[in-house]
Design a protein around this motif. Structure first.
Motif, PDB file in Angstrom:
ATOM      1  N   VAL A 195       0.830  -1.209   0.000  1.00  0.00           N
ATOM      2  CA  VAL A 195       0.000   0.000   0.000  1.00  0.00           C
ATOM      3  C   VAL A 195       0.864   1.259   0.000  1.00  0.00           C
ATOM      4  O   VAL A 195       0.659   2.178  -0.804  1.00  0.00           O
ATOM      5  CB  VAL A 195      -0.955   0.005   1.209  1.00  0.00           C
ATOM      6  CG1 VAL A 195      -1.684   1.349   1.313  1.00  0.00           C
ATOM      7  CG2 VAL A 195      -1.964  -1.133   1.102  1.00  0.00           C
ATOM      8  N   PHE A 196       1.841   1.307   0.899  1.00  0.00           N
ATOM      9  CA  PHE A 196       2.640   2.522   1.066  1.00  0.00           C
ATOM     10  C   PHE A 196       3.935   2.517   0.264  1.00  0.00           C
ATOM     11  O   PHE A 196       4.548   3.564   0.084  1.00  0.00           O
ATOM     12  CB  PHE A 196       2.967   2.736   2.550  1.00  0.00           C
ATOM     13  CG  PHE A 196       1.775   3.083   3.383  1.00  0.00           C
ATOM     14  CD1 PHE A 196       1.322   4.380   3.453  1.00  0.00           C
ATOM     15  CD2 PHE A 196       1.091   2.106   4.089  1.00  0.00           C
ATOM     16  CE1 PHE A 196       0.215   4.717   4.221  1.00  0.00           C
ATOM     17  CE2 PHE A 196      -0.015   2.411   4.864  1.00  0.00           C
ATOM     18  CZ  PHE A 196      -0.459   3.724   4.921  1.00  0.00           C
ATOM     19  N   GLY A 197       4.372   1.347  -0.201  1.00  0.00           N
ATOM     20  CA  GLY A 197       5.623   1.245  -0.935  1.00  0.00           C
ATOM     21  C   GLY A 197       6.809   1.145  -0.003  1.00  0.00           C
ATOM     22  O   GLY A 197       6.729   1.490   1.182  1.00  0.00           O
ATOM     23  N   VAL A 198       7.914   0.670  -0.552  1.00  0.00           N
ATOM     24  CA  VAL A 198       9.164   0.582   0.209  1.00  0.00           C
ATOM     25  C   VAL A 198      10.239   1.357  -0.544  1.00  0.00           C
ATOM     26  O   VAL A 198      10.164   1.507  -1.756  1.00  0.00           O
ATOM     27  CB  VAL A 198       9.602  -0.884   0.409  1.00  0.00           C
ATOM     28  CG1 VAL A 198       8.580  -1.636   1.238  1.00  0.00           C
ATOM     29  CG2 VAL A 198       9.811  -1.583  -0.925  1.00  0.00           C
ATOM     30  N   PRO A 199      11.241   1.876   0.171  1.00  0.00           N
ATOM     31  CA  PRO A 199      12.271   2.671  -0.502  1.00  0.00           C
ATOM     32  C   PRO A 199      12.996   1.862  -1.568  1.00  0.00           C
ATOM     33  O   PRO A 199      13.356   0.703  -1.356  1.00  0.00           O
ATOM     34  CB  PRO A 199      13.228   3.051   0.636  1.00  0.00           C
ATOM     35  CG  PRO A 199      12.422   2.908   1.873  1.00  0.00           C
ATOM     36  CD  PRO A 199      11.474   1.785   1.626  1.00  0.00           C
ATOM     37  N   SER A 200      13.189   2.492  -2.715  1.00  0.00           N
ATOM     38  CA  SER A 200      13.949   1.856  -3.777  1.00  0.00           C
ATOM     39  C   SER A 200      15.414   1.775  -3.384  1.00  0.00           C
ATOM     40  O   SER A 200      15.946   2.661  -2.712  1.00  0.00           O
ATOM     41  CB  SER A 200      13.805   2.649  -5.075  1.00  0.00           C
ATOM     42  OG  SER A 200      14.678   2.160  -6.072  1.00  0.00           O
ATOM     43  N   ILE A 201      16.079   0.710  -3.787  1.00  0.00           N
ATOM     44  CA  ILE A 201      17.502   0.542  -3.476  1.00  0.00           C
ATOM     45  C   ILE A 201      18.321   1.675  -4.067  1.00  0.00           C
ATOM     46  O   ILE A 201      19.286   2.143  -3.476  1.00  0.00           O
ATOM     47  CB  ILE A 201      18.005  -0.808  -4.018  1.00  0.00           C
ATOM     48  CG1 ILE A 201      17.268  -1.955  -3.318  1.00  0.00           C
ATOM     49  CG2 ILE A 201      19.512  -0.940  -3.815  1.00  0.00           C
ATOM     50  CD1 ILE A 201      17.620  -3.320  -3.863  1.00  0.00           C
ATOM     51  N   ASN A 202      17.914   2.158  -5.242  1.00  0.00           N
ATOM     52  CA  ASN A 202      18.658   3.220  -5.927  1.00  0.00           C
ATOM     53  C   ASN A 202      18.130   4.606  -5.610  1.00  0.00           C
ATOM     54  O   ASN A 202      18.509   5.576  -6.251  1.00  0.00           O
ATOM     55  CB  ASN A 202      18.598   2.997  -7.438  1.00  0.00           C
ATOM     56  CG  ASN A 202      19.219   1.684  -7.842  1.00  0.00           C
ATOM     57  OD1 ASN A 202      20.237   1.277  -7.295  1.00  0.00           O
ATOM     58  ND2 ASN A 202      18.609   1.000  -8.808  1.00  0.00           N
ATOM     59  N   SER A 203      17.216   4.670  -4.611  1.00  0.00           N
ATOM     60  CA  SER A 203      16.623   5.964  -4.284  1.00  0.00           C
ATOM     61  C   SER A 203      17.654   6.884  -3.659  1.00  0.00           C
ATOM     62  O   SER A 203      18.429   6.496  -2.794  1.00  0.00           O
ATOM     63  CB  SER A 203      15.448   5.783  -3.317  1.00  0.00           C
ATOM     64  OG  SER A 203      14.917   7.020  -2.931  1.00  0.00           O
ATOM     65  N   SER A 204      17.644   8.118  -4.082  1.00  0.00           N
ATOM     66  CA  SER A 204      18.549   9.125  -3.513  1.00  0.00           C
ATOM     67  C   SER A 204      17.784   9.999  -2.566  1.00  0.00           C
ATOM     68  O   SER A 204      16.566  10.072  -2.592  1.00  0.00           O
ATOM     69  CB  SER A 204      19.182   9.980  -4.612  1.00  0.00           C
ATOM     70  OG  SER A 204      18.174  10.639  -5.355  1.00  0.00           O
ATOM     71  N   THR A 205      18.478  10.725  -1.727  1.00  0.00           N
ATOM     72  CA  THR A 205      17.859  11.630  -0.764  1.00  0.00           C
ATOM     73  C   THR A 205      18.485  13.010  -0.901  1.00  0.00           C
ATOM     74  O   THR A 205      19.385  13.388  -0.162  1.00  0.00           O
ATOM     75  CB  THR A 205      18.063  11.115   0.666  1.00  0.00           C
ATOM     76  OG1 THR A 205      17.684   9.732   0.709  1.00  0.00           O
ATOM     77  CG2 THR A 205      17.218  11.893   1.643  1.00  0.00           C
ATOM     78  N   PRO A 206      17.988  13.808  -1.876  1.00  0.00           N
ATOM     79  CA  PRO A 206      18.597  15.113  -2.112  1.00  0.00           C
ATOM     80  C   PRO A 206      18.482  16.046  -0.925  1.00  0.00           C
ATOM     81  O   PRO A 206      19.348  16.850  -0.661  1.00  0.00           O
ATOM     82  CB  PRO A 206      17.797  15.645  -3.304  1.00  0.00           C
ATOM     83  CG  PRO A 206      17.160  14.447  -3.932  1.00  0.00           C
ATOM     84  CD  PRO A 206      16.946  13.496  -2.825  1.00  0.00           C
ATOM     85  N   CYS A 207      17.368  15.955  -0.191  1.00  0.00           N
ATOM     86  CA  CYS A 207      17.168  16.884   0.917  1.00  0.00           C
ATOM     87  C   CYS A 207      16.824  16.095   2.150  1.00  0.00           C
ATOM     88  O   CYS A 207      15.737  15.553   2.286  1.00  0.00           O
ATOM     89  CB  CYS A 207      16.040  17.866   0.589  1.00  0.00           C
ATOM     90  SG  CYS A 207      15.710  19.036   1.925  1.00  0.00           S
TER      91      CYS A 207
END
Length: 253
Positions: free
Chosen positions: A236-248
């Protein structure tokens, strides 16, 4: 009059009455689509067929355990394993008692509060929803498969701490809580840190046997229900992608 008609034609057609509502609908659809896959800070959230395996496996465990308990199958093996763990040395009581606290119902809202402090608001919402689902699904399971506590059904049970001697034993609520938390939190961890919550979940299950509160099939069923709850909420909410970046880092998730 001809001049008025020319002015009206120059002004163009009157705005369509439903144009405003259509624009709002498109805007809402765009927002939901963006929320579905990406947070404002750039983190990407994913869902895939692999994520379906977790709730499916959890539900399968519950069904198998429920059938075995309801039909009184493998009772000997279930009781023998309980008896062995329940009679482990007494010096294990302090760490076992501390470990089992990770499975109390209050652990879910506490984990949600911690996620909120870390600005992981999707995880916060999922943990809050898991609290409600745990209460409901546990009551349904206890109604469908009614099994007494070990102390009610067999002799030589060592009850430690405040473990319940009476009531319904199937499934283990502690196992439900810790496996729901683990299933939800593990995708947010990296590397070897992912193993830690699963190890803690297994320790909680053992502690419930040691303290005399549940049979092995009770904790396995509870673990399955926890995996089912966490797996469904991850979809339902999704999980963080392995390649996800965190710009802020200060933006909300």
């Amino acid at each position: 009059m001809p001049g008025m008609r020319r002015e009206a034609a120059a002004a163009g057609p009157a705005p369509f009455a439903g144009a405003g509502k259509a624009g709002e609908t498109r805007k809402l659809g765009w927002w939901l689509t963006r929320w579905w896959s990406r947070a404002p800070d750039g983190r990407v959230y994913q869902r895939g067929w692999a994520g379906v395996l977790m709730p499916a496996a959890g539900l399968g465990l519950v069904i198998v355990c429920g059938v075995l308990v309801a039909n009184k199958l493998v009772v000997g093996a279930d009781v023998a394993l309980f008896h062995r763990v329940n009679h482990w040395p007494g010096w294990l009581y302090p760490p076992m008692w501390v470990v089992q606290l990770s499975g109390v119902i209050g652990a879910l809202p506490l984990a949600a509060a911690a996620a909120a402090l870390l600005r992981r608001f999707r995880l916060t919402a999922a943990l809050a929803a898991a609290t409600l689902l745990k209460i409901w699904l546990e009551s349904v399971a206890k109604m469908l498969v009614q099994r007494g506590r070990p102390a009610e059904t067999m002799p030589d049970v060592i009850l430690r701490g405040n473990s319940a001697a009476h009531g319904l034993s199937f499934p283990s609520g502690h196992a439900m809580v810790i496996f729901a938390i683990t299933t939800l939190v593990a995708p947010y961890l990296k590397g070897w840190w992912k193993i830690l919550p699963w190890a803690l979940a297994a320790a909680v299950c053992l502690s419930r046997l040691y303290l005399g509160a549940h049979f092995p099939l009770d904790v396995v069923a509870g673990a399955g229900l926890g995996m089912f709850i966490g797996g469904v909420l991850n979809l339902v909410f999704g999980v963080p992608s392995i390649n996800s970046s965190t710009p802020c880092a200060t933006a909300s998730a």
